[in-house]
Write a protein that holds these residues in place. Structure first.
Motif, PDB file in Angstrom:
ATOM      1  N   PHE A  63      11.433   3.186   5.639  1.00 21.18           N
ATOM      2  CA  PHE A  63      10.554   4.274   5.220  1.00 21.18           C
ATOM      3  C   PHE A  63      11.246   5.631   5.405  1.00 21.18           C
ATOM      4  CE2 PHE A  63       7.606   0.926   6.580  1.00 21.18           C
ATOM      5  CZ  PHE A  63       6.667   0.921   5.559  1.00 21.18           C
ATOM      6  N   GLU A  64      10.808   6.597   4.629  1.00 21.56           N
ATOM      7  CA  GLU A  64      11.216   7.984   4.849  1.00 21.56           C
ATOM      8  C   GLU A  64      10.947   8.349   6.310  1.00 21.56           C
ATOM      9  OE1 GLU A  64       9.619  12.467   3.553  1.00 21.56           O
ATOM     10  OE2 GLU A  64       8.613  10.641   2.855  1.00 21.56           O
TER      11      GLU A  64
ATOM     12  N   ALA B 284       7.675   7.971   1.908  1.00 19.99           N
ATOM     13  CA  ALA B 284       8.142   7.135   0.805  1.00 19.99           C
ATOM     14  C   ALA B 284       8.783   5.854   1.338  1.00 19.99           C
ATOM     15  CB  ALA B 284       9.156   7.911  -0.029  1.00 19.99           C
ATOM     16  N   VAL B 285       8.697   4.785   0.552  1.00 17.59           N
ATOM     17  CA  VAL B 285       9.425   3.551   0.846  1.00 17.59           C
ATOM     18  C   VAL B 285      10.799   3.680   0.212  1.00 17.59           C
ATOM     19  CG1 VAL B 285       9.526   1.059   0.515  1.00 17.59           C
ATOM     20  CG2 VAL B 285       7.315   2.170   0.904  1.00 17.59           C
TER      21      VAL B 285
ATOM     22  N   VAL C 198       0.835  -1.201   0.000  1.00 23.14           N
ATOM     23  CA  VAL C 198       0.000   0.000   0.000  1.00 23.14           C
ATOM     24  C   VAL C 198       0.870   1.253   0.000  1.00 23.14           C
ATOM     25  CG1 VAL C 198      -1.728   1.305   1.271  1.00 23.14           C
ATOM     26  CG2 VAL C 198      -1.901  -1.180   1.145  1.00 23.14           C
ATOM     27  N   SER C 199       1.909   1.261   0.829  1.00 23.61           N
ATOM     28  CA  SER C 199       2.774   2.441   0.924  1.00 23.61           C
ATOM     29  C   SER C 199       3.471   2.735  -0.396  1.00 23.61           C
ATOM     30  CB  SER C 199       3.813   2.244   2.033  1.00 23.61           C
ATOM     31  OG  SER C 199       3.191   2.110   3.296  1.00 23.61           O
ATOM     32  N   GLU C 200       3.898   1.695  -1.099  1.00 27.14           N
ATOM     33  CA  GLU C 200       4.525   1.908  -2.401  1.00 27.14           C
ATOM     34  C   GLU C 200       3.526   2.493  -3.391  1.00 27.14           C
ATOM     35  OE1 GLU C 200       8.157  -1.240  -2.938  1.00 27.14           O
ATOM     36  OE2 GLU C 200       6.122  -2.040  -3.171  1.00 27.14           O
ATOM     37  N   ALA C 201       2.272   2.077  -3.277  1.00 25.37           N
ATOM     38  CA  ALA C 201       1.252   2.547  -4.208  1.00 25.37           C
ATOM     39  C   ALA C 201       0.830   3.990  -3.938  1.00 25.37           C
ATOM     40  CB  ALA C 201       0.031   1.632  -4.147  1.00 25.37           C
ATOM     41  N   VAL C 202       0.816   4.406  -2.668  1.00 26.93           N
ATOM     42  CA  VAL C 202       0.300   5.740  -2.330  1.00 26.93           C
ATOM     43  C   VAL C 202       1.402   6.728  -1.970  1.00 26.93           C
ATOM     44  CG1 VAL C 202      -1.826   4.705  -1.485  1.00 26.93           C
ATOM     45  CG2 VAL C 202      -0.022   5.272   0.141  1.00 26.93           C
TER      46      VAL C 202
END
Length: 258
Positions: free
Chosen positions: A93-94, A78-79, A67-71
């Motif tokens: 993660f950022e 950011a990942v 999900v994090s990569e997509a959004v």
């Protein structure tokens, strides 16, 4: 239950150190979605790192990663990288530093949250595995079905205020649903910040998704969510469960007696 950072296998620690050029770690002070969560500082700067090794932990973190990569964008961290070694999934993660949002009446942080909610309401759910409304909430209603991306846990702990705006962290419980579901799930957090149920609803009235939702649907949602949390509180004495039961209960009573 969180695992101590030092419990990570040597192979994992080495991989993290290689990627950060150092690995001074400070465990996260709150939250429990990841087995390990820490701010790691190295010569390349700071990252927020989550790691998991159990079947459930890896599944949950893999979900959050997708999900994090997509959004990943202006409102989410950011990942930076991820890897799997020695039975552990590790995600960098950022790092988002700043105070948690203040959701009380008159706070300027509410304006930042409002901007983020507008953006989320217009964001279609990504092509990634997401919770259904029933899977997340434990009950269903036809009106909850939709195509919007719903974070579903916008408590202050997941809202970080930075000089360049608001960052929403911890996408581990993201849902594909109607946009109003995000707003309804925000009500108890607004109440937790000192807003009355009426004040919370007055603030939410600025959003189109709230105004176009049948009041009877909101009545049903508030009542069923309150019942769910009351049942949880009866079984689980943890203060945070009791708090959520109280806040959801206050809203349900308001909907019933308005």
């Amino acid at each position: 239950m969180r695992t101590d950072w030092t419990a990570l296998p040597e192979a994992v620690m080495k991989e993290v150190a290689d990627r950060t050029d150092g690995s001074h770690a400070i465990p996260a002070a709150a939250g429990d979605h990841a087995e390990i969560a820490a701010t790691v500082t190295g010569a390349n700067g700071k990252l927020f790192i989550k790691a998991a090794s159990t079947d459930f932990g890896v599944q949950s973190l893999r979900f959050e990663l997708g999900v994090s990569e997509a959004v990943s964008g202006s409102h989410s961290p950011a990942v930076e990288w991820h890897f799997e070694v020695a039975g552990w999934l590790v995600v960098g993660f950022e790092h988002c530093a700043g105070p948690h949002a203040d959701l009380s009446q008159g706070s300027s942080d509410l304006d930042l949250l409002g901007e983020a909610l507008v953006a989320l309401g217009d964001t279609p759910a990504p092509d990634a595995p997401l919770f259904t409304p029933q899977g997340r909430l434990g009950f269903e209603h036809p009106a909850m079905v939709g195509d919007a991306l719903v974070h579903s846990d916008l408590g202050p702990a997941n809202l970080i205020v930075r000089s360049d705006g608001l960052r929403i962290v911890d996408w581990a419980m993201a849902v594909k649903a109607a946009p109003w579901v995000e707003l309804a799930m925000l009500v108890p957090w607004l109440i937790s910040a000192g807003n009355t149920p009426a004040q919370a609803e007055e603030w939410l009235a600025q959003f189109r998704a709230w105004g176009t939702t049948d009041p009877k649907v909101l009545d049903d949602f508030a009542a069923r969510n309150a019942d769910k949390w009351a049942a949880k509180a009866w079984k689980n004495p943890a203060p945070w469960v009791s708090d959520l039961a109280d806040w959801n209960g206050h809203w349900a009573v308001h909907r019933l007696t308005r």
